[in-house]
Design a protein around this motif. Structure first.
Motif, PDB file in Angstrom:
ATOM      1  N   THR A 151      -5.266  -5.897  -2.077  1.00 36.59           N
ATOM      2  CA  THR A 151      -3.967  -6.255  -2.659  1.00 36.59           C
ATOM      3  C   THR A 151      -4.004  -6.079  -4.171  1.00 36.59           C
ATOM      4  O   THR A 151      -3.094  -5.487  -4.754  1.00 36.59           O
ATOM      5  CB  THR A 151      -3.584  -7.700  -2.285  1.00 36.59           C
ATOM      6  OG1 THR A 151      -3.516  -7.794  -0.860  1.00 36.59           O
ATOM      7  CG2 THR A 151      -2.253  -8.089  -2.894  1.00 36.59           C
ATOM      8  N   SER A 198      -4.047  -2.292  -4.867  1.00 35.19           N
ATOM      9  CA  SER A 198      -2.764  -1.628  -4.618  1.00 35.19           C
ATOM     10  C   SER A 198      -1.720  -2.010  -5.669  1.00 35.19           C
ATOM     11  O   SER A 198      -0.941  -1.164  -6.114  1.00 35.19           O
ATOM     12  CB  SER A 198      -2.242  -1.919  -3.206  1.00 35.19           C
ATOM     13  OG  SER A 198      -1.843  -3.255  -3.072  1.00 35.19           O
ATOM     14  N   ARG A 234      -0.782  -0.825   0.055  1.00 35.68           N
ATOM     15  CA  ARG A 234      -2.052  -1.438   0.459  1.00 35.68           C
ATOM     16  C   ARG A 234      -2.705  -0.633   1.588  1.00 35.68           C
ATOM     17  O   ARG A 234      -3.928  -0.453   1.608  1.00 35.68           O
ATOM     18  CB  ARG A 234      -1.818  -2.879   0.903  1.00 35.68           C
ATOM     19  CG  ARG A 234      -3.079  -3.656   1.174  1.00 35.68           C
ATOM     20  CD  ARG A 234      -2.765  -5.118   1.503  1.00 35.68           C
ATOM     21  NE  ARG A 234      -3.967  -5.888   1.706  1.00 35.68           N
ATOM     22  CZ  ARG A 234      -4.639  -5.948   2.848  1.00 35.68           C
ATOM     23  NH1 ARG A 234      -4.201  -5.286   3.898  1.00 35.68           N
ATOM     24  NH2 ARG A 234      -5.731  -6.673   2.939  1.00 35.68           N
TER      25      ARG A 234
END
Length: 77
Positions: free
Chosen positions: A46, A49, A56
């Protein structure tokens, strides 16, 4: 978005045979390596990303492929 450091790579390819050519998957792989190099800390998928502004699921696929190929990405938390 992730602030990319300048590693001496050309940013202007004007006049080159490669002008305008981008390979998104390769750019994302390089972005992931650079994110780990710059952050020097564990990053979750997370975190990664969000830092790179990519999905993700894309991060997961790239990181999984790299680790399966033997690239050390111990920074994944």
């Amino acid at each position: 978005m992730f602030n990319r450091p300048n590693f001496g790579h050309p940013t202007n390819l004007e006049g080159s045979a490669m002008t305008g050519v981008n390979v998104t998957a390769i750019e994302r792989v390089i972005d992931i390596f650079e994110a780990f190099q710059t952050n020097h800390r564990p990053m979750s998928l997370t975190d990664l990303s969000e830092a790179l502004g990519i999905p993700r699921s894309t991060c997961h696929a790239i990181v999984s492929t790299l680790t399966a190929r033997g690239y050390p990405l111990e920074s994944i938390a």
